[in-house]
Write a protein that holds these residues in place. Structure first.
Motif, PDB file in Angstrom:
ATOM      1  N   ASP A  49      -2.561  10.009   6.820  1.00  0.00           N
ATOM      2  CA  ASP A  49      -3.192   8.730   7.146  1.00  0.00           C
ATOM      3  C   ASP A  49      -3.483   7.967   5.858  1.00  0.00           C
ATOM      4  O   ASP A  49      -3.865   8.559   4.838  1.00  0.00           O
ATOM      5  CB  ASP A  49      -4.500   8.965   7.905  1.00  0.00           C
ATOM      6  CG  ASP A  49      -4.305   9.841   9.135  1.00  0.00           C
ATOM      7  OD1 ASP A  49      -3.207   9.790   9.723  1.00  0.00           O
ATOM      8  OD2 ASP A  49      -5.248  10.571   9.496  1.00  0.00           O
ATOM      9  N   LEU A  50      -3.332   6.655   5.928  1.00  0.00           N
ATOM     10  CA  LEU A  50      -3.589   5.779   4.783  1.00  0.00           C
ATOM     11  C   LEU A  50      -4.784   4.870   5.047  1.00  0.00           C
ATOM     12  O   LEU A  50      -4.955   4.355   6.154  1.00  0.00           O
ATOM     13  CB  LEU A  50      -2.376   4.890   4.489  1.00  0.00           C
ATOM     14  CG  LEU A  50      -1.072   5.541   4.036  1.00  0.00           C
ATOM     15  CD1 LEU A  50      -0.006   4.473   3.855  1.00  0.00           C
ATOM     16  CD2 LEU A  50      -1.268   6.302   2.743  1.00  0.00           C
ATOM     17  N   ASP A  51      -5.600   4.680   4.008  1.00  0.00           N
ATOM     18  CA  ASP A  51      -6.661   3.664   4.026  1.00  0.00           C
ATOM     19  C   ASP A  51      -6.733   3.104   2.612  1.00  0.00           C
ATOM     20  O   ASP A  51      -7.496   3.575   1.772  1.00  0.00           O
ATOM     21  CB  ASP A  51      -7.989   4.282   4.445  1.00  0.00           C
ATOM     22  CG  ASP A  51      -9.072   3.218   4.639  1.00  0.00           C
ATOM     23  OD1 ASP A  51      -8.760   2.016   4.459  1.00  0.00           O
ATOM     24  OD2 ASP A  51     -10.218   3.589   4.952  1.00  0.00           O
ATOM     25  N   LEU A  52      -5.913   2.094   2.333  1.00  0.00           N
ATOM     26  CA  LEU A  52      -5.717   1.587   0.978  1.00  0.00           C
ATOM     27  C   LEU A  52      -6.123   0.119   0.860  1.00  0.00           C
ATOM     28  O   LEU A  52      -6.137  -0.610   1.841  1.00  0.00           O
ATOM     29  CB  LEU A  52      -4.251   1.727   0.562  1.00  0.00           C
ATOM     30  CG  LEU A  52      -3.670   3.142   0.583  1.00  0.00           C
ATOM     31  CD1 LEU A  52      -2.192   3.114   0.225  1.00  0.00           C
ATOM     32  CD2 LEU A  52      -4.429   4.055  -0.367  1.00  0.00           C
ATOM     33  N   LYS A  53      -6.431  -0.261  -0.384  1.00  0.00           N
ATOM     34  CA  LYS A  53      -6.825  -1.643  -0.672  1.00  0.00           C
ATOM     35  C   LYS A  53      -6.136  -2.089  -1.956  1.00  0.00           C
ATOM     36  O   LYS A  53      -6.140  -1.366  -2.959  1.00  0.00           O
ATOM     37  CB  LYS A  53      -8.340  -1.739  -0.835  1.00  0.00           C
ATOM     38  CG  LYS A  53      -8.831  -3.143  -1.197  1.00  0.00           C
ATOM     39  CD  LYS A  53     -10.349  -3.240  -1.114  1.00  0.00           C
ATOM     40  CE  LYS A  53     -11.031  -2.320  -2.094  1.00  0.00           C
ATOM     41  NZ  LYS A  53     -12.515  -2.490  -2.075  1.00  0.00           N
ATOM     42  N   LEU A  54      -5.531  -3.266  -1.933  1.00  0.00           N
ATOM     43  CA  LEU A  54      -4.871  -3.833  -3.102  1.00  0.00           C
ATOM     44  C   LEU A  54      -5.696  -5.011  -3.615  1.00  0.00           C
ATOM     45  O   LEU A  54      -5.907  -5.983  -2.893  1.00  0.00           O
ATOM     46  CB  LEU A  54      -3.455  -4.295  -2.750  1.00  0.00           C
ATOM     47  CG  LEU A  54      -2.652  -4.910  -3.891  1.00  0.00           C
ATOM     48  CD1 LEU A  54      -2.405  -3.882  -4.990  1.00  0.00           C
ATOM     49  CD2 LEU A  54      -1.327  -5.472  -3.379  1.00  0.00           C
ATOM     50  N   GLN A  55      -6.176  -4.900  -4.859  1.00  0.00           N
ATOM     51  CA  GLN A  55      -6.966  -5.961  -5.483  1.00  0.00           C
ATOM     52  C   GLN A  55      -6.161  -6.590  -6.617  1.00  0.00           C
ATOM     53  O   GLN A  55      -5.454  -5.890  -7.348  1.00  0.00           O
ATOM     54  CB  GLN A  55      -8.270  -5.394  -6.046  1.00  0.00           C
ATOM     55  CG  GLN A  55      -9.212  -4.827  -4.982  1.00  0.00           C
ATOM     56  CD  GLN A  55     -10.386  -4.110  -5.597  1.00  0.00           C
ATOM     57  OE1 GLN A  55     -10.221  -3.107  -6.289  1.00  0.00           O
ATOM     58  NE2 GLN A  55     -11.581  -4.632  -5.352  1.00  0.00           N
TER      59      GLN A  55
END
Length: 224
Positions: free
Chosen positions: A18-24
């Motif tokens: 499972d993925l839970d990612l954030k791109l800033q």
């Protein structure tokens, strides 16, 4: 976000999670990818030697963490991702069967990623032609000092022909140290002969040549 995604799907290896990612995207710095990956329901049937680094000059895709993105400007993105998996991986090889967990911190860049942490064996069995060893402790670690060279430690115990046996493996994964001990005490060479060929250092137990050959053949046939 994503659930139950196949990250790797090839002969002998299935990794998903499972993925839970954030791109800033900061104003004066490369983009930063952060968040978490939770590994789950994965399977390893491959030859472990295919995943050992081939020296310090190996390309990023051929050493831990076994991926790299070369495409600019994505290769300059920074990474700060936690990769975990509780008993996520089932391992089945001719020599070893067990279950493993993982706790890593993925850093560096997309072009030169680094994974610092460890994979731990929760339960497992090392199988020799004439003995089996139950794993009491085992781990593969990547450190800040050696991010591309896995260090291994494994301790396993068993009993055969009236002897309590212990096997310890440690050092670099590419060239580990393997030590056999026993109680009552035997030389390491005698223990190795016992578990690999069925040769017992006393005359209390005798095995026919045909019986020993059959056991070795069965052991080698597991790889098929």
């Amino acid at each position: 976000k994503g659930e139950n995604l196949p990250f790797v799907r090839q002969t002998g290896l299935l990794v998903r999670g499972d993925l839970d990612l954030k791109l800033q995207t900061p104003a004066n710095a490369p983009p930063r990818l952060s968040g978490s990956v939770r590994l789950r329901d994965s399977l390893f049937l491959a030859d472990v030697r295919a995943f050992l680094p081939k020296g310090g000059g190996a390309s990023p895709s051929r050493r831990p963490p076994y991926f790299s993105v070369d495409t600019p400007p994505i290769n300059a993105w920074n990474l700060a991702v936690d990769v975990t998996g509780e008993q996520f991986l089932r391992l089945r090889t001719p020599v070893f069967a067990g279950v493993a967990s993982a706790r890593f911190r993925l850093g560096g860049t997309m072009g030169e990623p680094r994974a610092i942490g460890e994979a731990v064996i929760d339960e497992g069995t090392v199988r020799m032609p004439f003995a089996s060893f139950a794993v009491t402790q085992g781990a593969v670690r990547l450190t800040e000092a050696e991010p591309y060279s896995p260090a291994v430690y494994l301790r396993a115990t068993g009993r055969r022909y009236g002897y309590d046996l212990t096997m310890e493996i440690d050092g670099a994964a590419v060239q580990p140290n393997v030590v056999f001990t026993s109680s009552p005490a035997l030389d390491a060479e005698e223990v190795l002969l016992m578990v690999m060929t069925g040769a017992v250092p006393t005359n209390e137990i005798t095995r026919s040549t045909m019986h020993r050959a059959a056991n070795i053949g069965l052991y080698l046939g597991r790889s098929l």
